[in-house]
Motif scaffolding. Structure first.
Motif, PDB file in Angstrom:
ATOM      1  N   UNK A 146       2.147  -0.740 -11.286  1.00 25.27           N
ATOM      2  CA  UNK A 146       2.268  -1.354  -9.960  1.00 25.27           C
ATOM      3  C   UNK A 146       1.046  -2.209  -9.628  1.00 25.27           C
ATOM      4  N   UNK A 147      -0.173  -1.713 -10.042  1.00 24.87           N
ATOM      5  CA  UNK A 147      -1.408  -2.409  -9.732  1.00 24.87           C
ATOM      6  C   UNK A 147      -1.849  -3.394 -10.813  1.00 24.87           C
ATOM      7  N   UNK A 148      -1.157  -3.347 -11.971  1.00 26.17           N
ATOM      8  CA  UNK A 148      -1.525  -4.235 -13.069  1.00 26.17           C
ATOM      9  C   UNK A 148      -2.800  -3.824 -13.770  1.00 26.17           C
ATOM     10  N   UNK A 149      -3.159  -2.507 -13.749  1.00 24.02           N
ATOM     11  CA  UNK A 149      -4.379  -2.010 -14.381  1.00 24.02           C
ATOM     12  C   UNK A 149      -4.093  -1.548 -15.806  1.00 24.02           C
ATOM     13  N   UNK A 150      -5.192  -1.220 -16.542  1.00 19.32           N
ATOM     14  CA  UNK A 150      -5.074  -0.697 -17.904  1.00 19.32           C
ATOM     15  C   UNK A 150      -4.894   0.809 -17.869  1.00 19.32           C
ATOM     16  N   UNK A 151      -4.120   1.374 -18.817  1.00 20.13           N
ATOM     17  CA  UNK A 151      -3.960   2.833 -18.878  1.00 20.13           C
ATOM     18  C   UNK A 151      -5.292   3.513 -19.147  1.00 20.13           C
ATOM     19  N   UNK A 152      -5.438   4.757 -18.626  1.00 19.66           N
ATOM     20  CA  UNK A 152      -6.660   5.521 -18.865  1.00 19.66           C
ATOM     21  C   UNK A 152      -6.660   6.056 -20.286  1.00 19.66           C
ATOM     22  N   UNK A 153      -7.827   6.458 -20.786  1.00 21.57           N
ATOM     23  CA  UNK A 153      -7.934   6.941 -22.161  1.00 21.57           C
ATOM     24  C   UNK A 153      -7.561   8.365 -22.325  1.00 21.57           C
ATOM     25  N   UNK A 195       4.435  28.016 -19.353  1.00 19.14           N
ATOM     26  CA  UNK A 195       3.560  27.025 -19.991  1.00 19.14           C
ATOM     27  C   UNK A 195       4.314  25.717 -20.199  1.00 19.14           C
ATOM     28  N   UNK A 196       5.533  25.814 -20.729  1.00 24.00           N
ATOM     29  CA  UNK A 196       6.320  24.610 -20.993  1.00 24.00           C
ATOM     30  C   UNK A 196       6.644  23.873 -19.695  1.00 24.00           C
ATOM     31  N   UNK A 197       7.047  24.636 -18.674  1.00 22.12           N
ATOM     32  CA  UNK A 197       7.401  24.030 -17.386  1.00 22.12           C
ATOM     33  C   UNK A 197       6.196  23.359 -16.734  1.00 22.12           C
ATOM     34  N   UNK A 198       5.027  24.015 -16.816  1.00 18.56           N
ATOM     35  CA  UNK A 198       3.827  23.441 -16.203  1.00 18.56           C
ATOM     36  C   UNK A 198       3.372  22.190 -16.939  1.00 18.56           C
ATOM     37  N   UNK A 199       3.464  22.211 -18.273  1.00 17.66           N
ATOM     38  CA  UNK A 199       3.111  21.024 -19.051  1.00 17.66           C
ATOM     39  C   UNK A 199       4.006  19.845 -18.647  1.00 17.66           C
ATOM     40  N   UNK A 200       5.305  20.116 -18.485  1.00 18.07           N
ATOM     41  CA  UNK A 200       6.235  19.043 -18.119  1.00 18.07           C
ATOM     42  C   UNK A 200       5.987  18.556 -16.693  1.00 18.07           C
ATOM     43  N   UNK A 201       5.894  19.493 -15.745  1.00 16.34           N
ATOM     44  CA  UNK A 201       5.845  19.107 -14.334  1.00 16.34           C
ATOM     45  C   UNK A 201       4.451  18.683 -13.872  1.00 16.34           C
ATOM     46  N   UNK A 202       3.393  19.295 -14.416  1.00 17.54           N
ATOM     47  CA  UNK A 202       2.034  18.963 -13.969  1.00 17.54           C
ATOM     48  C   UNK A 202       1.417  17.899 -14.875  1.00 17.54           C
ATOM     49  N   UNK A 203       1.300  18.204 -16.187  1.00 16.36           N
ATOM     50  CA  UNK A 203       0.675  17.244 -17.102  1.00 16.36           C
ATOM     51  C   UNK A 203       1.513  15.980 -17.245  1.00 16.36           C
ATOM     52  N   UNK A 204       2.785  16.136 -17.661  1.00 17.81           N
ATOM     53  CA  UNK A 204       3.631  14.966 -17.860  1.00 17.81           C
ATOM     54  C   UNK A 204       3.893  14.253 -16.536  1.00 17.81           C
ATOM     55  N   UNK A 205       4.042  15.042 -15.456  1.00 19.29           N
ATOM     56  CA  UNK A 205       4.233  14.442 -14.135  1.00 19.29           C
ATOM     57  C   UNK A 205       3.046  13.575 -13.735  1.00 19.29           C
ATOM     58  N   UNK A 206       1.818  14.091 -13.962  1.00 17.23           N
ATOM     59  CA  UNK A 206       0.613  13.314 -13.662  1.00 17.23           C
ATOM     60  C   UNK A 206       0.546  12.047 -14.509  1.00 17.23           C
ATOM     61  N   UNK A 207       0.885  12.191 -15.811  1.00 14.19           N
ATOM     62  CA  UNK A 207       0.827  11.041 -16.708  1.00 14.19           C
ATOM     63  C   UNK A 207       1.793   9.941 -16.253  1.00 14.19           C
ATOM     64  N   UNK A 208       2.996  10.337 -15.897  1.00 15.19           N
ATOM     65  CA  UNK A 208       3.989   9.347 -15.483  1.00 15.19           C
ATOM     66  C   UNK A 208       3.634   8.725 -14.133  1.00 15.19           C
ATOM     67  N   UNK A 209       3.113   9.545 -13.214  1.00 16.67           N
ATOM     68  CA  UNK A 209       2.667   8.998 -11.927  1.00 16.67           C
ATOM     69  C   UNK A 209       1.566   7.949 -12.137  1.00 16.67           C
ATOM     70  N   UNK A 210       0.641   8.278 -13.056  1.00 16.27           N
ATOM     71  CA  UNK A 210      -0.458   7.350 -13.332  1.00 16.27           C
ATOM     72  C   UNK A 210       0.052   6.066 -13.959  1.00 16.27           C
ATOM     73  N   UNK A 211       0.993   6.172 -14.894  1.00 17.62           N
ATOM     74  CA  UNK A 211       1.561   4.978 -15.525  1.00 17.62           C
ATOM     75  C   UNK A 211       2.276   4.091 -14.499  1.00 17.62           C
ATOM     76  N   UNK A 240       1.680   7.304  -3.617  1.00 15.50           N
ATOM     77  CA  UNK A 240       2.896   7.383  -4.450  1.00 15.50           C
ATOM     78  C   UNK A 240       4.130   7.353  -3.551  1.00 15.50           C
ATOM     79  N   UNK A 241       4.993   6.452  -3.834  1.00 12.59           N
ATOM     80  CA  UNK A 241       6.215   6.301  -3.046  1.00 12.59           C
ATOM     81  C   UNK A 241       7.035   7.584  -3.073  1.00 12.59           C
ATOM     82  N   UNK A 242       7.540   8.018  -1.891  1.00 16.52           N
ATOM     83  CA  UNK A 242       8.310   9.264  -1.816  1.00 16.52           C
ATOM     84  C   UNK A 242       9.549   9.225  -2.700  1.00 16.52           C
ATOM     85  N   UNK A 243      10.190   8.082  -2.796  1.00 20.65           N
ATOM     86  CA  UNK A 243      11.390   7.956  -3.632  1.00 20.65           C
ATOM     87  C   UNK A 243      11.058   8.186  -5.100  1.00 20.65           C
ATOM     88  N   UNK A 244       9.896   7.684  -5.539  1.00 22.59           N
ATOM     89  CA  UNK A 244       9.458   7.891  -6.921  1.00 22.59           C
ATOM     90  C   UNK A 244       9.223   9.367  -7.189  1.00 22.59           C
TER      91      UNK A 244
END
Length: 287
Positions: free
Chosen positions: A280-287, A259-275, A1-5
């Motif tokens: 970038x790789x041209x792959x399909x989103x996970x289920x 709970x709200x902060x962790x959902x945003x920073x960990x769950x949503x952060x992971x989701x956005x990093x994955x997207x 993951x790019x540091x700037x991202x």
């Protein structure tokens, strides 16, 4: 993951979190921890009396925005870099993630959160009617000197290190438990979200550090409060005035905040990093 991202994503997520439900939870928690005789209902009425509905977002502009935009970037950048290096040394994903969270939390405390939490706490606990942000800052510096802007910073560091070490660590550990020994199984969105909720709720075991931090920065008037603003002196003061329960005042809104902060920073952060990675790789989103 790019540091700037990581830097941009962390700043954006924290700004979103604090501007929505994050700041109201923070204000309620601070009100209860600073006024430990108040129950949740009394704290809510006090905040509403002080500023109406807008009172629940007191301190949002500019201090919470300054804090959020900088601490989110510091957290995700540091956590990502340290956890990657920890994994390369052979640590498990949950331990490496927790270790990265500790490093990210400490970096947050000493770079940005210290002075910002001082100003937010001063606004909630002190009488600064009619003063702008610089007026409040001048009042704090005039009373306590420049060091006053960093009052309670060591308590902040302890809180942040244990906060993010626990949030990332417990979240990753929950993911391991959900996989039931099958490390290759992809988690569902519900399981990933539940892991973040569990990580956020369990991370509030360190609430005594937060009560200490608030008391060190508080401007509420109490002649019994010691003039010496050290962690040991404030811990004795809290215990003498409110007993052990005093160290857990405001824990309910803090659970909501965590709970709200962790959902945003960990769950949503992971989701956005994955997207971002998939795009970038041209792959399909996970289920």
């Amino acid at each position: 993951m790019n540091e700037v991202v990581n830097v941009a994503l962390g700043a954006g997520l924290q700004l979103f979190e604090v501007s929505t439900l994050g700041q109201p939870f923070e204000v309620i928690k601070t009100q209860q921890a600073a006024h430990r005789t108040q129950g949740l209902g009394t704290a809510l009425r006090s905040i509403y009396t002080r500023g109406g509905v807008r009172g629940f977002w007191q301190g949002l502009v500019p201090w919470a925005w300054i804090e959020a935009s900088t601490k989110g970037a510091v957290l995700l950048f540091t956590q990502s870099e340290v956890s990657q290096r920890a994994r390369s040394l052979g640590m498990s994903p949950s331990v490496a993630s927790g270790f990265g969270g500790v490093a990210g939390g400490v970096a947050q405390a000493y770079t940005t959160i210290g002075p910002c939490t001082t100003m937010k706490t001063a606004l909630v606990t002190g009488d600064h009617t009619g003063k702008g942000m610089w007026g409040v800052a001048r009042s704090v510096v005039a009373e306590r000197g420049l060091a006053g802007m960093y009052a309670g910073v060591h308590a902040v560091a302890l809180r942040q290190a244990t906060n993010w070490g626990s949030r990332f660590g417990f979240s990753r550990l929950s993911e391991v438990l959900f996989r039931r020994g099958d490390g290759a199984r992809a988690l569902s969105t519900t399981e990933r979200l539940a892991s973040s909720i569990l990580g956020g709720a369990l991370s509030t075991w360190n609430h005594p550090f937060e009560v200490l931090r608030i008391e060190l920065q508080s401007e509420s008037l109490d002649p019994r409060r010691p003039k010496e603003r050290s962690m040991a002196a404030m811990a004795r003061y809290i215990y003498q005035t409110n007993g052990v329960r005093g160290f857990y005042k405001g824990v309910l809104p803090r659970i909501g905040l965590s709970v709200y902060l962790t959902v945003v920073m960990v769950f949503l952060g992971d989701e956005l990093k994955e997207l971002i990675r998939l795009k970038k790789n041209g792959d399909e989103p996970r289920g």
